[in-house]
Design an enzyme around this catalytic site. Structure first.
Site, PDB file in Angstrom:
ATOM      1  N   ASP A  34     -40.167 -33.039   9.247  1.00 50.47           N
ATOM      2  CA  ASP A  34     -41.166 -31.976   9.063  1.00 50.47           C
ATOM      3  C   ASP A  34     -40.598 -30.621   9.483  1.00 50.47           C
ATOM      4  O   ASP A  34     -39.747 -30.549  10.370  1.00 50.47           O
ATOM      5  CB  ASP A  34     -42.415 -32.325   9.898  1.00 50.47           C
ATOM      6  N   HIS A  51     -36.148 -26.991   2.167  1.00 47.19           N
ATOM      7  CA  HIS A  51     -35.945 -28.366   1.672  1.00 47.19           C
ATOM      8  C   HIS A  51     -34.459 -28.621   1.382  1.00 47.19           C
ATOM      9  O   HIS A  51     -33.930 -29.689   1.668  1.00 47.19           O
ATOM     10  CB  HIS A  51     -36.772 -28.601   0.408  1.00 47.19           C
ATOM     11  N   LEU A 145     -25.450 -49.766   7.622  1.00 47.17           N
ATOM     12  CA  LEU A 145     -26.760 -49.135   7.823  1.00 47.17           C
ATOM     13  C   LEU A 145     -27.610 -49.237   6.557  1.00 47.17           C
ATOM     14  O   LEU A 145     -27.134 -48.976   5.452  1.00 47.17           O
ATOM     15  CB  LEU A 145     -26.556 -47.646   8.161  1.00 47.17           C
TER      16      LEU A 145
HETATM   17  C1  FPP Z   1     -42.110 -31.639   5.291  1.00 49.79           C
HETATM   18  O1  FPP Z   1     -41.812 -30.315   5.650  1.00 49.79           O
HETATM   19  C2  FPP Z   1     -41.042 -32.132   4.450  1.00 49.79           C
HETATM   20  C3  FPP Z   1     -41.216 -32.656   3.199  1.00 49.79           C
HETATM   21  C4  FPP Z   1     -42.529 -32.824   2.585  1.00 49.79           C
HETATM   22  C5  FPP Z   1     -40.070 -33.047   2.385  1.00 49.79           C
HETATM   23  C6  FPP Z   1     -38.984 -33.711   3.128  1.00 49.79           C
HETATM   24  C7  FPP Z   1     -37.791 -33.755   2.294  1.00 49.79           C
HETATM   25  C8  FPP Z   1     -36.563 -33.495   2.730  1.00 49.79           C
HETATM   26  C9  FPP Z   1     -36.246 -33.222   4.142  1.00 49.79           C
HETATM   27  C10 FPP Z   1     -35.409 -33.540   1.834  1.00 49.79           C
HETATM   28  C11 FPP Z   1     -35.281 -34.930   1.316  1.00 49.79           C
HETATM   29  C12 FPP Z   1     -33.959 -35.185   0.844  1.00 49.79           C
HETATM   30  C13 FPP Z   1     -33.614 -36.330   0.265  1.00 49.79           C
HETATM   31  C14 FPP Z   1     -32.222 -36.576   0.018  1.00 49.79           C
HETATM   32  C15 FPP Z   1     -34.585 -37.340  -0.140  1.00 49.79           C
HETATM   33  P1  FPP Z   1     -42.763 -29.182   5.134  1.00 49.79           P
HETATM   34  O2  FPP Z   1     -42.244 -28.642   3.878  1.00 49.79           O
HETATM   35  O3  FPP Z   1     -44.166 -29.672   5.089  1.00 49.79           O
HETATM   36  O4  FPP Z   1     -42.597 -28.124   6.275  1.00 49.79           O
HETATM   37  P2  FPP Z   1     -43.717 -27.155   6.836  1.00 49.79           P
HETATM   38  O5  FPP Z   1     -44.727 -28.035   7.530  1.00 49.79           O
HETATM   39  O6  FPP Z   1     -42.958 -26.308   7.767  1.00 49.79           O
HETATM   40  O7  FPP Z   1     -44.298 -26.417   5.681  1.00 49.79           O
END
Ligand code: FPP
Length: 255
Positions: A34, A51, A145
Site C-alpha cells: 500500500d 505503481h 520460493l
Molecule cells: C495500493 O496502493 C496498491 C495497489 C492497489 C497496487 C499494488 C500494485 C503494485 C505494487 C505493483 C504490482 C506489480 C506487479 C508486478 C504485480 P495505492 O495505490 O492504493 O496507494 P495509496 O493508498 O497511497 O493511494
C-alpha cells in the site's frame, strides 16, 4: 514543519539492518502493498509513477524473501474492489504484471522461483492473464520460493465461491455437510496448497485487512510500517521478521 515530520515518519523505520535468526524464518509472508499513490503524490508525480516504482519493490521483496529463506511470498497486487478506480489506473495496473514478467521472468527462473496466482484470473484482461499463465507454466517445476500474486482477489469472494462450490457438491450428493472441515475448506480456496501466512505485512501506515486472505490469516502475526510500498526493501523485511521472531505464537492456547 509538517513536511519535515512526514519525512521523519518515512525515515524512522529505516534503521540499520537487524539481526534475525535463521532458525525461525516465517514460511509464508503475505504483503498488502500500500502507498504507491501517496508516494507519488508526495513527489508531485502521477499515481501511476508510484505503481511503476511499486513494481521495483516487488522485485526487491522477492529477492529479499528468497535470500532469507522464506518459502512462500504472497503479494496483494489487485483486489476485487480495485476495479472501481479510474479506468486509466486500472489499465496501468493490469499492464504491470506483463511488464514485470517480461523484465524479470528469466531471473526468477534462474533463482528457481515458482510463480503462482490466486484470485479470479478469468476476469483479467487477456494480456494480463496470458502473461501470468505463461509465468506459471514456465516455473511450474521450480522448487524454490513460491511467489504468489493475488490478482483480482478478494477474501469474501473467495469464501463465497468456496461455499457455492460446496453447496453444489452437497446438492449433487457427492458431499455431506458433516464432511465439511477446515481442511476441506483450505483445499477449496484459491490459496489451496499454500500454508496459512505466518506473517502479514502492510505498508503505508494503514492498519486494516482490506479483504485480504480473511480465512487464512486467522493466526498470522501482523507487522505494519509507515514506509510506502515503493520504499520497501530488504531492511523492512528483516525488521518484520525480527519482530515476528520476538512474538510468542500461542494459537489461542498457553505457552
Ligand atoms: C495500493 O496502493 C496498491 C495497489 C492497489 C497496487 C499494488 C500494485 C503494485 C505494487 C505493483 C504490482 C506489480 C506487479 C508486478 C504485480 P495505492 O495505490 O492504493 O496507494 P495509496 O493508498 O497511497 O493511494
Amino acid at each position: 514543519m509538517i513536511k519535515r515530520i512526514q519525512e521523519w515518519l518515512s525515515r524512522k523505520d529505516r534503521q540499520e539492518p537487524v539481526e534475525i535468526s535463521p532458525d525461525n524464518i516465517p514460511r509464508h509472508v503475505a504483503i498488502i502493498m500500500d502507498g504507491n499513490g501517496r508516494w507519488a503524490k508526495r513527489r508531485g508525480m502521477p499515481r501511476v509513477v508510484g505503481h511503476q516504482n511499486g513494481m521495483k519493490a516487488v522485485k526487491r521483496a522477492t529477492i529479499a524473501a528468497n535470500d532469507l529463506g522464506v518459502e512462500f511470498l504472497t503479494l496483494y497486487a489487485f483486489s476485487t474492489e480495485n476495479w472501481t478506480r479510474p479506468k486509466d489506473e486500472v489499465d496501468f495496473l493490469m499492464r504491470l504484471p506483463v511488464e514485470f514478467l517480461a523484465i524479470e521472468l528469466d531471473e526468477l527462473i534462474e533463482k528457481n522461483v515458482q510463480v503462482r496466482v490466486m484470485g479470479n484470473t478469468e476476469a483479467l484482461p487477456s494480456h494480463t492473464r496470458k502473461a501470468m499463465e505463461e509465468a506459471v507454466a514456465r516455473t511450474l517445476s521450480n522448487t524454490g520460493l513460491i511467489l504468489n500474486f493475488a490478482l483480482n482477489y478478494g477474501g469474501r469472494k473467495e469464501i463465497e465461491d468456496c461455499m457455492r462450490a460446496l453447496g453444489k457438491d452437497i446438492q449433487a450428493g457427492i458431499l455431506s455437510p458433516e464432511e465439511i472441515t477446515s481442511e476441506l475448506i483450505d483445499n477449496r480456496l484459491s490459496s489451496s496448497g499454500l500454508p496459512d501466512p505466518d506473517l502479514l505485512i502492510r505498508t503505508s501506515g494503514e492498519m486494516r485487512l482490506s479483504n485480504f486472505m480473511l480465512w487464512q490469516i486467522a493466526y498470522s502475526e501482523f507487522w505494519f510500517t509507515d514506509a510506502y510500498w515503493p520504499e520497501f526493501d530488504k531492511t523492512h523485511l528483516m525488521q518484520a521478521v525480527a519482530e515476528y521472531q520476538r512474538r510468542t505464537r500461542r494459537y489461542g492456547g498457553l505457552k
